[in-house]
Write a protein that holds these residues in place. Structure first.
Motif, PDB file in Angstrom:
ATOM      1  N   THR A   1     -15.634   4.641  -2.981  1.00 48.65           N
ATOM      2  CA  THR A   1     -15.426   3.164  -2.678  1.00 48.65           C
ATOM      3  C   THR A   1     -14.056   2.962  -2.146  1.00 48.65           C
ATOM      4  O   THR A   1     -13.143   3.584  -2.888  1.00 48.65           O
ATOM      5  CB  THR A   1     -15.576   2.234  -3.922  1.00 48.65           C
TER       6      THR A   1
ATOM      7  N   LEU B   1     -11.112   1.558  -2.240  1.00 48.26           N
ATOM      8  CA  LEU B   1     -10.330   0.961  -2.990  1.00 48.26           C
ATOM      9  C   LEU B   1      -9.252   0.159  -2.240  1.00 48.26           C
ATOM     10  O   LEU B   1      -9.024  -0.951  -2.735  1.00 48.26           O
ATOM     11  CB  LEU B   1      -9.580   1.541  -4.300  1.00 48.26           C
TER      12      LEU B   1
ATOM     13  N   ASN C   1     -10.712  -3.373  -0.733  1.00 42.81           N
ATOM     14  CA  ASN C   1     -11.365  -3.977  -1.748  1.00 42.81           C
ATOM     15  C   ASN C   1     -10.263  -4.813  -2.688  1.00 42.81           C
ATOM     16  O   ASN C   1      -9.440  -4.168  -2.996  1.00 42.81           O
ATOM     17  CB  ASN C   1     -12.392  -3.305  -2.617  1.00 42.81           C
TER      18      ASN C   1
ATOM     19  N   PRO D   1      -9.460  -5.539  -6.353  1.00 42.61           N
ATOM     20  CA  PRO D   1      -9.908  -4.862  -7.834  1.00 42.61           C
ATOM     21  C   PRO D   1     -10.361  -5.785  -8.504  1.00 42.61           C
ATOM     22  O   PRO D   1     -11.451  -5.497  -9.313  1.00 42.61           O
ATOM     23  CB  PRO D   1      -8.332  -4.228  -8.224  1.00 42.61           C
TER      24      PRO D   1
ATOM     25  N   LEU E   1     -13.828  -6.156  -7.424  1.00 39.65           N
ATOM     26  CA  LEU E   1     -14.708  -4.972  -7.536  1.00 39.65           C
ATOM     27  C   LEU E   1     -15.139  -4.737  -9.099  1.00 39.65           C
ATOM     28  O   LEU E   1     -16.075  -4.299  -9.536  1.00 39.65           O
ATOM     29  CB  LEU E   1     -13.950  -3.781  -7.280  1.00 39.65           C
TER      30      LEU E   1
ATOM     31  N   LEU F   1     -13.601   6.200  -6.588  1.00 43.38           N
ATOM     32  CA  LEU F   1     -12.334   5.475  -5.892  1.00 43.38           C
ATOM     33  C   LEU F   1     -11.820   6.494  -5.094  1.00 43.38           C
ATOM     34  O   LEU F   1     -11.414   7.456  -5.427  1.00 43.38           O
ATOM     35  CB  LEU F   1     -11.344   4.846  -6.882  1.00 43.38           C
TER      36      LEU F   1
ATOM     37  N   LYS G   1      -3.464  -0.728  -6.395  1.00 45.24           N
ATOM     38  CA  LYS G   1      -4.877  -1.196  -6.760  1.00 45.24           C
ATOM     39  C   LYS G   1      -5.656  -0.502  -7.705  1.00 45.24           C
ATOM     40  O   LYS G   1      -6.460  -1.051  -8.582  1.00 45.24           O
ATOM     41  CB  LYS G   1      -5.776  -1.472  -5.497  1.00 45.24           C
ATOM     42  N   LEU G   2      -5.277   0.614  -7.703  1.00 47.67           N
ATOM     43  CA  LEU G   2      -5.843   1.501  -8.739  1.00 47.67           C
ATOM     44  C   LEU G   2      -5.145   1.387 -10.281  1.00 47.67           C
ATOM     45  O   LEU G   2      -6.012   1.173 -11.202  1.00 47.67           O
ATOM     46  CB  LEU G   2      -5.441   2.890  -8.752  1.00 47.67           C
TER      47      LEU G   2
ATOM     48  N   PHE H   1      -7.125  -1.983 -11.092  1.00 50.59           N
ATOM     49  CA  PHE H   1      -8.345  -1.756 -11.853  1.00 50.59           C
ATOM     50  C   PHE H   1      -8.413  -0.927 -12.816  1.00 50.59           C
ATOM     51  O   PHE H   1      -9.518  -1.400 -13.932  1.00 50.59           O
ATOM     52  CB  PHE H   1      -9.361  -0.926 -10.424  1.00 50.59           C
TER      53      PHE H   1
ATOM     54  N   THR I   1     -15.378   6.520 -14.030  1.00 45.20           N
ATOM     55  CA  THR I   1     -14.676   6.282 -12.857  1.00 45.20           C
ATOM     56  C   THR I   1     -13.921   7.559 -12.501  1.00 45.20           C
ATOM     57  O   THR I   1     -13.237   8.145 -13.286  1.00 45.20           O
ATOM     58  CB  THR I   1     -13.457   5.466 -13.152  1.00 45.20           C
TER      59      THR I   1
END
Length: 354
Positions: free
Chosen positions: A89, A91, A94, A96, A99, A118, A144-145, A148, A183
């Protein structure tokens, strides 16, 4: 189960699809037919005993995996056991929060079978499509990680950064299971990405699509060392590679060559790769990252990679542009019914003699 863990104690074998259009009797399927075919193939993968079916995320002609959570939700209603996830995906492009909501919904629909890999994106069409600047490639992914994973691991999240609006004590619904879904971080060879996965305590999925896979052993050692340095236990390592399984080596080699060659020719023109020739193709099967052959040939090569790279999971990317649907189905059947049992038999023998 917490984010980063997997649900099977045994070596896992799965399939990856990029939603590439198939052919049927020489006719190219349209997009809608291809989407429905993917749901059928997930059902078939479960029936032959495979562990996971994953779908990518692409925005180019011939690919129908742009709405991955929707596809996976359709597969969830058609299956009962198989894990359902992503073969990266993107990331970076996107949101978060969205998602999290999509995959918490998928996890609920599938009764706890959702997974996610990710990544930062090796193909970057989504950046211009959704209005992102490639100059922000690293910052987008890192921020973003962080968000998320906070959403997965905490109940109410307060967060601020530069890539989206801040959150203050937000509680999202539907809720994921405690700790989040399994994940993984997908990497294409960058040592920085390997260390990032270790720092966050996430399993490593290595995309190995060309050259000798053993060259990734350095990244494996880096990852395991970094896990220890960051105070994390040893975590799963997986490999994603391309290939086809047929009843004989000859059939597999000839079929994959016919459909792989034009794809690689296009990439060669786009990215400056070598133009494929038969000699290099056969070398890639013998020593490189193509898993093409009979069940015994493919099983032994997977086992060799499991030993060399300390794998606990292997995913075969089985669809390629215009590959006939019957060849796709035969790969799925043989991978589940013959390759997977043989891989586990050979790995069990290793354990006995260790």
């Amino acid at each position: 189960m917490t984010a980063g863990e997997i649900g099977h104690p045994r070596f896992e074998l799965g399939l990856n699809s990029f939603g590439e259009v198939a052919t049927d009797g020489g006719r190219v399927l349209d997009d809608a037919e291809t989407v429905r075919l993917l749901v059928e193939e997930a059902r078939l993968a479960e029936s032959v005993g495979l562990d996971v079916f994953s779908v990518g995320e692409h925005y180019r002609d011939g690919h129908n995996d742009s709405a991955t959570p929707v596809l996976l939700a359709a597969m969830a209603t058609a299956t009962r056991r198989i894990g359902l996830g992503t073969s990266v995906t993107v990331l970076s492009t996107n949101d978060p929060v969205r998602l999290y909501q999509e995959f918490s919904t998928l996890d609920a629909v599938s009764d706890g079978r959702a997974r996610i890999v990710l990544g930062r994106a090796s193909v970057t069409e989504s950046f211009s499509l959704f209005g992102y600047d490639l100059a922000d490639y690293e910052r987008l992914f890192e921020e973003k990680l962080d968000l998320f994973l906070r959403l997965e691991r905490e109940e109410r999240v307060t967060w601020s950064g530069t890539v989206r609006a801040p959150l203050t004590g937000r509680l999202l619904h539907p809720r994921m299971r405690p700790g989040g879904i399994p994940t993984w971080i997908g990497v294409g060879g960058s040592p920085d990405s390997v260390v990032r996965a270790a720092r966050h305590g996430l399993p490593l999925m290595m995309a190995i699509i060309g050259g000798r896979p053993q060259r990734f052993a350095r990244n494996v050692e880096l990852y395991l060392t970094a896990l220890g340095r960051f105070g994390h236990p040893e975590l799963p390592i997986g490999q994603h590679s391309l290939g086809l399984v047929a009843d004989t080596d000859e059939e597999a080699v000839e079929t994959w060559w016919r459909y792989w060659r034009p794809v690689v020719e296009d990439f060669a023109a786009e990215r400056g790769f070598y133009a494929p020739d038969r000699e290099r193709y056969e070398a890639e099967i013998e020593h490189g990252a193509l898993f093409v052959g009979s069940p015994e040939t493919v099983a032994r090569k997977i086992v060799r990679m499991a030993r060399d790279l300390r794998l606990s999971r292997f995913d075969l990317k089985y669809d390629i542009m215009h590959l006939p649907r019957d060849a796709r189905a035969r790969t799925i059947e043989l991978l589940g019914r013959e390759v997977a049992p043989r891989v586990r038999e050979l790995l069990a023998a290793d354990a006995v003699h260790a």
